[in-house]
Design an enzyme around this catalytic site. Sequence first.
Site, PDB file in Angstrom:
ATOM      1  N   TYR A 110      -2.623  -0.948  10.472  1.00 16.56           N
ATOM      2  CA  TYR A 110      -2.611  -1.103   8.870  1.00 16.56           C
ATOM      3  C   TYR A 110      -1.042  -0.640   8.536  1.00 16.56           C
ATOM      4  O   TYR A 110      -0.272  -1.155   7.512  1.00 16.56           O
ATOM      5  CB  TYR A 110      -3.515  -0.442   8.223  1.00 16.56           C
ATOM      6  CG  TYR A 110      -3.593  -0.660   6.809  1.00 16.56           C
ATOM      7  CD1 TYR A 110      -4.371  -1.699   6.217  1.00 16.56           C
ATOM      8  CD2 TYR A 110      -3.088   0.295   5.685  1.00 16.56           C
ATOM      9  CE1 TYR A 110      -4.566  -1.883   4.991  1.00 16.56           C
ATOM     10  CE2 TYR A 110      -3.263   0.182   4.273  1.00 16.56           C
ATOM     11  CZ  TYR A 110      -4.277  -1.240   4.044  1.00 16.56           C
ATOM     12  OH  TYR A 110      -4.219  -1.214   2.503  1.00 16.56           O
TER      13      TYR A 110
ATOM     14  N   SER B 285       0.830  -0.923  -0.100  1.00 17.29           N
ATOM     15  CA  SER B 285      -0.049  -0.016  -0.018  1.00 17.29           C
ATOM     16  C   SER B 285       0.840   1.209  -0.043  1.00 17.29           C
ATOM     17  O   SER B 285       1.992   1.002   0.393  1.00 17.29           O
ATOM     18  CB  SER B 285      -0.891   0.067   1.245  1.00 17.29           C
ATOM     19  OG  SER B 285      -1.321   1.187   1.677  1.00 17.29           O
TER      20      SER B 285
HETATM   21  P1  NAP Z   1     -11.964  -5.822   0.081  1.00 16.34           P
HETATM   22  O1  NAP Z   1     -12.798  -5.218  -1.089  1.00 16.34           O
HETATM   23  O2  NAP Z   1     -12.352  -5.514   1.294  1.00 16.34           O
HETATM   24  O3  NAP Z   1     -11.742  -7.363  -0.099  1.00 16.34           O
HETATM   25  C1  NAP Z   1     -11.029  -7.956   0.679  1.00 16.34           C
HETATM   26  C2  NAP Z   1     -10.889  -9.519   0.256  1.00 16.34           C
HETATM   27  O4  NAP Z   1      -9.742 -10.070   1.243  1.00 16.34           O
HETATM   28  C3  NAP Z   1     -12.115 -10.312   0.350  1.00 16.34           C
HETATM   29  O5  NAP Z   1     -11.963 -11.111  -0.630  1.00 16.34           O
HETATM   30  C4  NAP Z   1     -12.160 -10.926   1.499  1.00 16.34           C
HETATM   31  O6  NAP Z   1     -12.895 -12.151   1.628  1.00 16.34           O
HETATM   32  C5  NAP Z   1     -10.680 -11.428   1.903  1.00 16.34           C
HETATM   33  N1  NAP Z   1     -10.375 -11.769   3.135  1.00 16.34           N
HETATM   34  C6  NAP Z   1     -10.202 -10.835   4.239  1.00 16.34           C
HETATM   35  N2  NAP Z   1      -9.841 -11.587   5.300  1.00 16.34           N
HETATM   36  C7  NAP Z   1      -9.505 -13.036   4.811  1.00 16.34           C
HETATM   37  C8  NAP Z   1      -8.905 -13.996   5.600  1.00 16.34           C
HETATM   38  N3  NAP Z   1      -8.642 -14.008   6.727  1.00 16.34           N
HETATM   39  N4  NAP Z   1      -9.068 -15.128   4.704  1.00 16.34           N
HETATM   40  C9  NAP Z   1      -8.946 -15.164   3.366  1.00 16.34           C
HETATM   41  N5  NAP Z   1      -9.529 -14.029   2.840  1.00 16.34           N
HETATM   42  C10 NAP Z   1      -9.879 -12.964   3.574  1.00 16.34           C
HETATM   43  O7  NAP Z   1     -10.148  -5.206  -0.246  1.00 16.34           O
HETATM   44  P2  NAP Z   1      -9.370  -4.696  -1.103  1.00 16.34           P
HETATM   45  O8  NAP Z   1      -9.666  -2.773  -1.298  1.00 16.34           O
HETATM   46  O9  NAP Z   1      -9.619  -5.212  -2.594  1.00 16.34           O
HETATM   47  O10 NAP Z   1      -7.891  -4.693  -0.979  1.00 16.34           O
HETATM   48  C11 NAP Z   1      -7.363  -5.925  -1.212  1.00 16.34           C
HETATM   49  C12 NAP Z   1      -5.899  -5.745  -0.826  1.00 16.34           C
HETATM   50  O11 NAP Z   1      -5.203  -4.423  -1.292  1.00 16.34           O
HETATM   51  C13 NAP Z   1      -5.674  -5.524   0.859  1.00 16.34           C
HETATM   52  O12 NAP Z   1      -4.396  -6.116   1.014  1.00 16.34           O
HETATM   53  C14 NAP Z   1      -5.456  -4.081   0.866  1.00 16.34           C
HETATM   54  O13 NAP Z   1      -4.979  -3.588   2.023  1.00 16.34           O
HETATM   55  C15 NAP Z   1      -4.805  -3.549  -0.488  1.00 16.34           C
HETATM   56  N6  NAP Z   1      -5.099  -2.243  -0.956  1.00 16.34           N
HETATM   57  C16 NAP Z   1      -6.160  -1.538  -1.178  1.00 16.34           C
HETATM   58  C17 NAP Z   1      -6.302  -0.409  -1.422  1.00 16.34           C
HETATM   59  C18 NAP Z   1      -7.489   0.162  -1.920  1.00 16.34           C
HETATM   60  O14 NAP Z   1      -7.550   1.444  -2.063  1.00 16.34           O
HETATM   61  N7  NAP Z   1      -8.436  -0.345  -1.793  1.00 16.34           N
HETATM   62  C19 NAP Z   1      -4.963   0.241  -1.673  1.00 16.34           C
HETATM   63  C20 NAP Z   1      -3.772  -0.051  -1.209  1.00 16.34           C
HETATM   64  C21 NAP Z   1      -3.894  -1.293  -0.997  1.00 16.34           C
HETATM   65  P3  NAP Z   1     -14.291 -12.145   1.956  1.00 16.34           P
HETATM   66  O15 NAP Z   1     -15.217 -11.755   0.910  1.00 16.34           O
HETATM   67  O16 NAP Z   1     -14.714 -13.667   2.536  1.00 16.34           O
HETATM   68  O17 NAP Z   1     -14.479 -11.445   3.348  1.00 16.34           O
END
Ligand code: NAP
Length: 261
Positions: free
Chosen positions: A165, A152
């Site tokens: 985080y 991130s």
């Molecule tokens: P999201 O839409 O909230 O999706 C999270 C995913 O992780 C879901 O598929 C969830 O599964 C799964 N998950 C959570 N806990 C888990 C566990 N213990 N075991 C297995 N699966 C698990 O998140 P996102 O925004 O796409 O973010 C994805 C990654 O990108 C993260 O690492 C986040 O920190 C990083 N990131 C995001 C952003 C942003 O702007 N969105 C920016 C930088 C980095 P369920 O559906 O079963 O809950």
Amino acid sequence: MKNKTMSGLFDLTGRVALVTGSSRGIGNALAKGLADAGATVVLNGISTERLEKAHQAMAADYPVGRVHSRAFDVTDAGSAAEGVAWIEQNVGPLDILVNNAGIQHRVPMLELDVKDWDRVITTDLTSAFLVGREAARHMIPRGHGKIINICSVQTDLARPTIAPYVAAKGGLRNLTRAMTAEWAASGLQINGIAPGYIHTEMTQNLVDDADFNSWILGRTPANRWGTTADLAGPTVWLASQASNFVNGQTIFVDGGMTVVV
Ligand code: NAP
């Protein structure tokens, strides 16, 4: 080099890829990017219902056998081992692992409960060690493998209210380096991708917040939120032969946010 040869460098046909946390959001888009480059992909999440829906939706767009799913909790060592073993037995040798599953928790540090600190650290950092170690145990004897850790901008920069985080994502960059130190000589490449602010379910509340939204636009030289599609190309590159001498790096895909003040 002819174009045909160059595009072949990025071809993932015949490779098996696991993307953790790919039932939605960024992980789901990365899985599609890898599949578009030819990989056979395994989706993952905790909610079996959400995962099944994502599996059905994606399977409709790709040839039979190219999309699989396995629900397991990436924070549990036994589940991670069972999940990777299932892939090896039922899909094929795992070539590519994207450690993407992650959560956020926004509370000022003075009010932060240790249980919530632990939950974020375990999901956003320890999980990459657990699933990465399991994948590496299979990849190392084969002499090749690609591990991509989703970091991130908080890998480099802090903000108030998201201490665990920030700590986890900073740690993930150094875990990427530690994996490189131990596994690169066995033919593995381990790198990180650090997305900027990407419009997903996780950030919908921030997009809807007018003040935050205008702060993001002003703070990002590209003057926009990132999209999940912006992350697919760098992921395919790091999963492919085109990056065979790139190791231990974290690539910021952030519209320039981390290079300006
Ligand atoms: P999201 O839409 O909230 O999706 C999270 C995913 O992780 C879901 O598929 C969830 O599964 C799964 N998950 C959570 N806990 C888990 C566990 N213990 N075991 C297995 N699966 C698990 O998140 P996102 O925004 O796409 O973010 C994805 C990654 O990108 C993260 O690492 C986040 O920190 C990083 N990131 C995001 C952003 C942003 O702007 N969105 C920016 C930088 C980095 P369920 O559906 O079963 O809950």
